[in-house]
Write a protein that holds these residues in place. Structure first.
Motif, PDB file in Angstrom:
ATOM      1  N   LEU A  32       6.571 -11.657   8.248  1.00  0.00           N
ATOM      2  CA  LEU A  32       5.479 -10.709   8.644  1.00  0.00           C
ATOM      3  C   LEU A  32       5.573 -10.350   9.807  1.00  0.00           C
ATOM      4  CD1 LEU A  32       2.405 -12.528   6.668  1.00  0.00           C
ATOM      5  CD2 LEU A  32       3.781 -10.970   5.820  1.00  0.00           C
ATOM      6  N   GLU A  33       5.591  -8.999  10.143  1.00  0.00           N
ATOM      7  CA  GLU A  33       5.350  -8.569  11.502  1.00  0.00           C
ATOM      8  C   GLU A  33       4.090  -7.786  11.240  1.00  0.00           C
ATOM      9  OE1 GLU A  33       8.749  -6.474  13.122  1.00  0.00           O
ATOM     10  OE2 GLU A  33      10.047  -7.241  11.664  1.00  0.00           O
ATOM     11  N   HIS A  34       3.173  -7.798  12.347  1.00  0.00           N
ATOM     12  CA  HIS A  34       1.992  -7.053  12.621  1.00  0.00           C
ATOM     13  C   HIS A  34       1.698  -6.633  14.113  1.00  0.00           C
ATOM     14  CE1 HIS A  34      -0.228 -10.803  14.094  1.00  0.00           C
ATOM     15  NE2 HIS A  34       0.606 -11.364  13.190  1.00  0.00           N
ATOM     16  N   GLY A  35       0.989  -5.634  14.337  1.00  0.00           N
ATOM     17  CA  GLY A  35       0.228  -5.394  15.421  1.00  0.00           C
ATOM     18  C   GLY A  35      -0.392  -4.081  15.502  1.00  0.00           C
ATOM     19  N   GLY A  36      -0.904  -3.823  16.464  1.00  0.00           N
ATOM     20  CA  GLY A  36      -1.694  -2.629  16.688  1.00  0.00           C
ATOM     21  C   GLY A  36      -2.704  -2.953  17.581  1.00  0.00           C
ATOM     22  N   SER A  37      -3.401  -1.638  17.973  1.00  0.00           N
ATOM     23  CA  SER A  37      -4.607  -1.950  19.015  1.00  0.00           C
ATOM     24  C   SER A  37      -5.954  -1.038  18.292  1.00  0.00           C
ATOM     25  CB  SER A  37      -4.317  -1.303  20.294  1.00  0.00           C
ATOM     26  OG  SER A  37      -3.930  -0.015  19.966  1.00  0.00           O
ATOM     27  N   GLY A  38      -7.131  -1.559  18.468  1.00  0.00           N
ATOM     28  CA  GLY A  38      -8.110  -1.163  17.867  1.00  0.00           C
ATOM     29  C   GLY A  38      -8.845  -1.968  16.961  1.00  0.00           C
ATOM     30  N   LEU A  39      -8.307  -2.915  16.463  1.00  0.00           N
ATOM     31  CA  LEU A  39      -8.941  -3.917  15.313  1.00  0.00           C
ATOM     32  C   LEU A  39      -8.574  -5.284  15.973  1.00  0.00           C
ATOM     33  CD1 LEU A  39      -7.693  -2.584  11.962  1.00  0.00           C
ATOM     34  CD2 LEU A  39     -10.031  -2.147  12.879  1.00  0.00           C
ATOM     35  N   SER A  40      -9.510  -6.058  15.832  1.00  0.00           N
ATOM     36  CA  SER A  40      -9.324  -7.316  16.017  1.00  0.00           C
ATOM     37  C   SER A  40      -8.620  -8.185  14.649  1.00  0.00           C
ATOM     38  CB  SER A  40     -10.507  -8.044  16.361  1.00  0.00           C
ATOM     39  OG  SER A  40     -11.502  -8.157  15.119  1.00  0.00           O
ATOM     40  N   LYS A  41      -7.865  -9.187  14.888  1.00  0.00           N
ATOM     41  CA  LYS A  41      -7.349  -9.856  13.810  1.00  0.00           C
ATOM     42  C   LYS A  41      -8.389 -10.272  12.769  1.00  0.00           C
ATOM     43  CE  LYS A  41      -3.599 -12.140  16.072  1.00  0.00           C
ATOM     44  NZ  LYS A  41      -3.037 -13.374  16.507  1.00  0.00           N
ATOM     45  N   PRO A  42      -9.674 -10.711  12.992  1.00  0.00           N
ATOM     46  CA  PRO A  42     -10.645 -10.782  11.759  1.00  0.00           C
ATOM     47  C   PRO A  42     -10.944  -9.503  11.170  1.00  0.00           C
ATOM     48  CG  PRO A  42     -11.293 -11.993  13.533  1.00  0.00           C
ATOM     49  CD  PRO A  42     -10.340 -11.382  14.366  1.00  0.00           C
ATOM     50  N   GLN A  43     -11.168  -8.540  11.876  1.00  0.00           N
ATOM     51  CA  GLN A  43     -11.219  -7.189  11.279  1.00  0.00           C
ATOM     52  C   GLN A  43     -10.109  -6.486  10.252  1.00  0.00           C
ATOM     53  OE1 GLN A  43     -11.986  -5.045  15.025  1.00  0.00           O
ATOM     54  NE2 GLN A  43     -14.097  -4.505  14.412  1.00  0.00           N
ATOM     55  N   ALA A  44      -8.924  -6.708  11.006  1.00  0.00           N
ATOM     56  CA  ALA A  44      -7.636  -6.548  10.180  1.00  0.00           C
ATOM     57  C   ALA A  44      -7.588  -7.542   8.603  1.00  0.00           C
ATOM     58  CB  ALA A  44      -6.379  -6.748  11.039  1.00  0.00           C
ATOM     59  N   ALA A  45      -7.867  -8.693   9.017  1.00  0.00           N
ATOM     60  CA  ALA A  45      -7.982  -9.593   7.735  1.00  0.00           C
ATOM     61  C   ALA A  45      -8.911  -9.175   6.662  1.00  0.00           C
ATOM     62  CB  ALA A  45      -8.341 -11.079   8.236  1.00  0.00           C
ATOM     63  N   TYR A  46     -10.172  -8.776   7.228  1.00  0.00           N
ATOM     64  CA  TYR A  46     -11.023  -8.364   6.208  1.00  0.00           C
ATOM     65  C   TYR A  46     -10.432  -7.094   5.398  1.00  0.00           C
ATOM     66  CZ  TYR A  46     -15.416  -6.174   4.405  1.00  0.00           C
ATOM     67  OH  TYR A  46     -16.381  -5.345   3.741  1.00  0.00           O
ATOM     68  N   ILE A  47      -9.699  -6.165   6.047  1.00  0.00           N
ATOM     69  CA  ILE A  47      -9.158  -4.973   5.375  1.00  0.00           C
ATOM     70  C   ILE A  47      -8.175  -5.141   4.592  1.00  0.00           C
ATOM     71  CG2 ILE A  47      -7.877  -2.697   5.946  1.00  0.00           C
ATOM     72  CD1 ILE A  47      -9.774  -2.483   8.479  1.00  0.00           C
ATOM     73  N   LEU A  48      -7.261  -6.235   4.898  1.00  0.00           N
ATOM     74  CA  LEU A  48      -6.236  -6.748   4.175  1.00  0.00           C
ATOM     75  C   LEU A  48      -6.697  -7.397   2.623  1.00  0.00           C
ATOM     76  CD1 LEU A  48      -3.850  -7.818   6.962  1.00  0.00           C
ATOM     77  CD2 LEU A  48      -3.443  -5.748   5.432  1.00  0.00           C
ATOM     78  N   ARG A  49      -7.743  -7.922   2.732  1.00  0.00           N
ATOM     79  CA  ARG A  49      -8.464  -8.760   1.764  1.00  0.00           C
ATOM     80  C   ARG A  49      -9.116  -7.465   0.921  1.00  0.00           C
ATOM     81  NH1 ARG A  49     -11.133 -11.659   5.453  1.00  0.00           N
ATOM     82  NH2 ARG A  49      -9.847 -13.594   6.048  1.00  0.00           N
ATOM     83  N   GLN A  50      -9.490  -6.703   1.315  1.00  0.00           N
ATOM     84  CA  GLN A  50      -9.937  -5.368   0.307  1.00  0.00           C
ATOM     85  C   GLN A  50      -8.569  -4.680  -0.094  1.00  0.00           C
ATOM     86  OE1 GLN A  50     -12.214  -3.068   3.086  1.00  0.00           O
ATOM     87  NE2 GLN A  50     -14.062  -3.807   2.269  1.00  0.00           N
ATOM     88  N   VAL A  51      -7.617  -4.700   0.497  1.00  0.00           N
ATOM     89  CA  VAL A  51      -6.427  -4.187  -0.034  1.00  0.00           C
ATOM     90  C   VAL A  51      -5.941  -4.869  -1.140  1.00  0.00           C
ATOM     91  CG1 VAL A  51      -4.081  -3.260   0.236  1.00  0.00           C
ATOM     92  CG2 VAL A  51      -5.878  -2.776   2.071  1.00  0.00           C
ATOM     93  N   ALA A  52      -6.111  -6.293  -0.962  1.00  0.00           N
ATOM     94  CA  ALA A  52      -5.253  -7.006  -1.935  1.00  0.00           C
ATOM     95  C   ALA A  52      -6.169  -7.219  -3.243  1.00  0.00           C
ATOM     96  CB  ALA A  52      -5.211  -8.737  -1.272  1.00  0.00           C
ATOM     97  N   ASP A  53      -7.634  -7.198  -2.943  1.00  0.00           N
ATOM     98  CA  ASP A  53      -8.421  -6.887  -4.244  1.00  0.00           C
ATOM     99  C   ASP A  53      -8.163  -5.731  -4.914  1.00  0.00           C
ATOM    100  OD1 ASP A  53      -9.790  -9.380  -3.383  1.00  0.00           O
ATOM    101  OD2 ASP A  53     -11.659  -8.356  -2.395  1.00  0.00           O
ATOM    102  N   ARG A  54      -7.895  -4.728  -4.122  1.00  0.00           N
ATOM    103  CA  ARG A  54      -7.615  -3.441  -5.015  1.00  0.00           C
ATOM    104  C   ARG A  54      -6.181  -3.400  -5.659  1.00  0.00           C
ATOM    105  NH1 ARG A  54      -7.945   2.033  -1.678  1.00  0.00           N
ATOM    106  NH2 ARG A  54      -9.981   1.339  -1.637  1.00  0.00           N
ATOM    107  N   LEU A  55      -5.156  -4.166  -5.128  1.00  0.00           N
ATOM    108  CA  LEU A  55      -3.865  -4.103  -5.662  1.00  0.00           C
ATOM    109  C   LEU A  55      -4.257  -5.144  -6.848  1.00  0.00           C
ATOM    110  CD1 LEU A  55      -1.938  -4.268  -2.693  1.00  0.00           C
ATOM    111  CD2 LEU A  55      -1.698  -2.584  -4.147  1.00  0.00           C
ATOM    112  N   ASP A  56      -4.839  -6.292  -6.838  1.00  0.00           N
ATOM    113  CA  ASP A  56      -5.054  -6.973  -8.110  1.00  0.00           C
ATOM    114  C   ASP A  56      -5.876  -6.414  -9.261  1.00  0.00           C
ATOM    115  OD1 ASP A  56      -4.062  -9.296  -6.800  1.00  0.00           O
ATOM    116  OD2 ASP A  56      -5.951 -10.349  -5.966  1.00  0.00           O
ATOM    117  N   ALA A  57      -6.795  -5.529  -8.814  1.00  0.00           N
ATOM    118  CA  ALA A  57      -7.567  -4.694  -9.916  1.00  0.00           C
ATOM    119  C   ALA A  57      -6.480  -3.834 -10.476  1.00  0.00           C
ATOM    120  CB  ALA A  57      -8.661  -4.072  -9.227  1.00  0.00           C
ATOM    121  N   GLU A  58      -5.851  -3.036  -9.629  1.00  0.00           N
ATOM    122  CA  GLU A  58      -4.946  -1.964 -10.388  1.00  0.00           C
ATOM    123  C   GLU A  58      -3.648  -2.858 -11.150  1.00  0.00           C
ATOM    124  OE1 GLU A  58      -3.028  -0.046  -7.131  1.00  0.00           O
ATOM    125  OE2 GLU A  58      -4.912   1.028  -6.637  1.00  0.00           O
ATOM    126  N   SER A  59      -3.093  -4.112 -10.800  1.00  0.00           N
ATOM    127  CA  SER A  59      -2.160  -4.738 -11.462  1.00  0.00           C
ATOM    128  C   SER A  59      -2.919  -5.420 -12.875  1.00  0.00           C
ATOM    129  CB  SER A  59      -1.865  -5.955 -10.732  1.00  0.00           C
ATOM    130  OG  SER A  59      -0.988  -6.679 -11.460  1.00  0.00           O
TER     131      SER A  59
END
Length: 70
Positions: A32-59
């Motif tokens: 994994l490579e990650h980075g950026g500016s504007g989001l904290s790690k907890p904020q990014a983790a929250y968004i990634l969990r939402q994306v994972a939930d959406r991918l699980d539902a679509e699957s």
């Protein structure tokens, strides 16, 4: 996908709040490579969990038995 199938990717992340790159790694794991500016790690983790939930539902929807056509 083996690591022999890797191609070059250029990402302009200057305006990205966050980015995540998932690459095949040795021994059937991922790198994994990650980075950026504007989001904290907890904020990014929250968004990634939402994306994972959406991918699980679509699957689940893609693999659900389809009703017979009339």
């Amino acid at each position: 996908m083996s690591t022999d199938d890797v191609s070059m990717v250029a990402i302009d992340g200057r305006d990205a709040l966050f980015f995540l790159i998932v690459r095949p790694g040795p021994s059937s794991n991922v790198l994994l490579e990650h980075g950026g500016s504007g989001l904290s790690k907890p904020q990014a983790a929250y968004i990634l969990r939402q994306v994972a939930d959406r991918l699980d539902a679509e699957s689940a929807a893609e693999t659900a038995p389809q009703p017979p056509a009339h």
